[in-house]
Design an enzyme around this catalytic site. Structure first.
Site, PDB file in Angstrom:
ATOM      1  NE  ARG A  36      -4.119  -1.981   0.673  1.00  0.00           N
ATOM      2  CZ  ARG A  36      -5.115  -2.177   1.522  1.00  0.00           C
ATOM      3  NH1 ARG A  36      -5.338  -1.324   2.478  1.00  0.00           N
ATOM      4  NH2 ARG A  36      -5.908  -3.206   1.398  1.00  0.00           N
ATOM      5  CG  ASP A 139     -14.793   5.565   6.822  1.00  0.00           C
ATOM      6  OD1 ASP A 139     -15.390   4.482   6.862  1.00  0.00           O
ATOM      7  OD2 ASP A 139     -13.546   5.641   6.702  1.00  0.00           O
TER       8      ASP A 139
HETATM    9  C1  LIG Z   1     -14.574  -2.908   6.416  1.00  0.00           C
HETATM   10  S1  LIG Z   1     -15.220  -1.275   6.349  1.00  0.00           S
HETATM   11  C2  LIG Z   1     -16.808  -1.528   7.137  1.00  0.00           C
HETATM   12  C3  LIG Z   1     -17.912  -0.722   6.480  1.00  0.00           C
HETATM   13  C4  LIG Z   1     -19.326  -0.928   7.045  1.00  0.00           C
HETATM   14  N1  LIG Z   1     -19.414  -0.500   8.418  1.00  0.00           N
HETATM   15  C5  LIG Z   1     -19.760  -2.369   6.916  1.00  0.00           C
HETATM   16  O1  LIG Z   1     -19.869  -3.068   7.924  1.00  0.00           O
HETATM   17  O2  LIG Z   1     -19.985  -2.818   5.791  1.00  0.00           O
HETATM   18  C6  LIG Z   1     -14.282  -0.495   7.632  1.00  0.00           C
HETATM   19  C7  LIG Z   1     -14.277   1.017   7.565  1.00  0.00           C
HETATM   20  O3  LIG Z   1     -13.769   1.492   8.807  1.00  0.00           O
HETATM   21  C8  LIG Z   1     -13.043   2.679   8.556  1.00  0.00           C
HETATM   22  N2  LIG Z   1     -12.160   2.923   9.725  1.00  0.00           N
HETATM   23  C9  LIG Z   1     -11.009   2.285  10.070  1.00  0.00           C
HETATM   24  N3  LIG Z   1     -10.489   2.801  11.191  1.00  0.00           N
HETATM   25  C10 LIG Z   1     -11.350   3.793  11.593  1.00  0.00           C
HETATM   26  C11 LIG Z   1     -11.353   4.723  12.678  1.00  0.00           C
HETATM   27  N4  LIG Z   1     -10.382   4.734  13.589  1.00  0.00           N
HETATM   28  N5  LIG Z   1     -12.379   5.614  12.742  1.00  0.00           N
HETATM   29  C12 LIG Z   1     -13.367   5.625  11.814  1.00  0.00           C
HETATM   30  N6  LIG Z   1     -13.403   4.779  10.762  1.00  0.00           N
HETATM   31  C13 LIG Z   1     -12.403   3.874  10.640  1.00  0.00           C
HETATM   32  C14 LIG Z   1     -12.321   2.398   7.260  1.00  0.00           C
HETATM   33  O4  LIG Z   1     -11.928   3.608   6.611  1.00  0.00           O
HETATM   34  C15 LIG Z   1     -13.382   1.589   6.491  1.00  0.00           C
HETATM   35  O5  LIG Z   1     -14.128   2.406   5.636  1.00  0.00           O
END
Ligand SMILES: C[S@@+](CC[C@H](N)C(=O)[O-])C[C@H]1O[C@@H](n2cnc3c(N)ncnc32)[C@H](O)[C@@H]1O
Length: 269
Positions: A36, A139
């Site tokens: 990445r 997010d």
């Molecule tokens: C796998 S996706 C899950 C999306 C959705 N909640 C679902 O269950 O389908 C995880 C998301 O968490 C976000 N994320 C990761 N660390 C985070 C943080 N510390 N605060 C807010 N969002 C975060 C990432 O950018 C990503 O878009």
């Protein structure tokens, strides 16, 4: 160019990522981090990852790009079906009198989660237009929030969605994508918020439902507990916290009780 991430460089990024995002990277993630970050190093014309680390240190606003580089945004419409079946009964039963709902999708990724919430409410509440509904979608990643706000999806992203919903809530764009309807967009406000370092005092009113799904997997236990504690503080009595099926709440919290798999209800009034 063969850019190998040295153990020292990995340790630098690992610490920074933990500090800034609460994301605990194991040794197994080294190759992923390298892949990445490599593109980023090359696009800046830097000699190695240590130089990138210094660059990020000197340009803290670029930390968000680091988050974009290391998080995974996999998501889908109507993910975790059993939760929607639960909500279909719970919401009308609990809120039909007040007709007021405040919902937070706290790691909304490219928007499928908050748009599903909006679509779902329109479908289960025949008089939804008379309800006062607000959905906050946040997010960490700016890139992904831009996509979410745009609300354009590929046919592949809509696989499995009933035709009736597709026709009602999406329109085809000239470049063959599917655009979310204005009606659903208007129900949602998108903002950036870091669940780990964010200031929870910014939220002056509680939520009836908080979705925090498939994001805690990134956090270590103390961080998960801190995030859950902050979220529970922000849930109204009888309100719900929804987590992902592969996640769990390990520390007992007397303020919430499990009401269905991956769904917790706040006790009270
Ligand atoms: C796998 S996706 C899950 C999306 C959705 N909640 C679902 O269950 O389908 C995880 C998301 O968490 C976000 N994320 C990761 N660390 C985070 C943080 N510390 N605060 C807010 N969002 C975060 C990432 O950018 C990503 O878009």
């Amino acid at each position: 160019m063969n850019l190998e991430l040295s153990p020292k460089e990995f340790a630098l990024f690992k610490n920074l990522i933990y500090q800034e995002f609460g994301i605990a990277l194991s040794e197994r993630k080294k190759t992923l981090v390298q892949t990445r970050l490599r593109k980023w190093v090359q696009s800046l014309g830097l000699p190695n990852y240590e130089a990138l680390y210094k660059h990020v240190e000197q340009n803290p606003h670029e930390l968000v790009l680091l988050a974009d580089a290391i998080t995974t945004n996999v998501t889908s419409f109507f993910r975790e079906e059993s939760q929607w079946l639960f909500l279909e009964k719970h919401i009308p039963k609990t809120y039909s009198k007040t007709k007021r709902l405040r919902i937070w999708s706290s790691a909304c990724s490219s928007g499928q989660e908050p748009y599903t919430i909006a679509m779902f409410l329109q479908e289960i509440l025949p008089d939804a237009h008379t309800w006062d509904i607000k959905i906050l979608a946040t997010d960490l990643s700016y890139d992904i929030l831009k996509k979410a706000q745009q609300g354009h999806y590929r046919a592949k992203d809509l696989e499995g969605m009933p035709k009736k919903l597709m026709n009602k809530y999406f329109s085809k764009t000239p470049d063959g994508l599917y655009a979310i309807s204005k009606q659903l967009k208007e129900m949602i406000v998108f903002r950036s918020f870091n669940l780990v370092t964010g200031n929870y005092k910014l939220f002056s009113r509680p939520f009836d439902c908080i979705f925090c799904r498939n994001v805690m997997i990134y956090f270590d236990k103390p961080t998960q507990e801190k995030v859950i504690d902050n979220l529970v503080n922000l849930i109204s009595p009888k309100g719900l916290l929804l987590i992902g099926h592969s996640e769990s709440i390990t520390r007992h919290d007397a303020r919430i009780s499990s009401v269905s798999p991956s769904i917790y209800e706040k006790r009270g009034a």
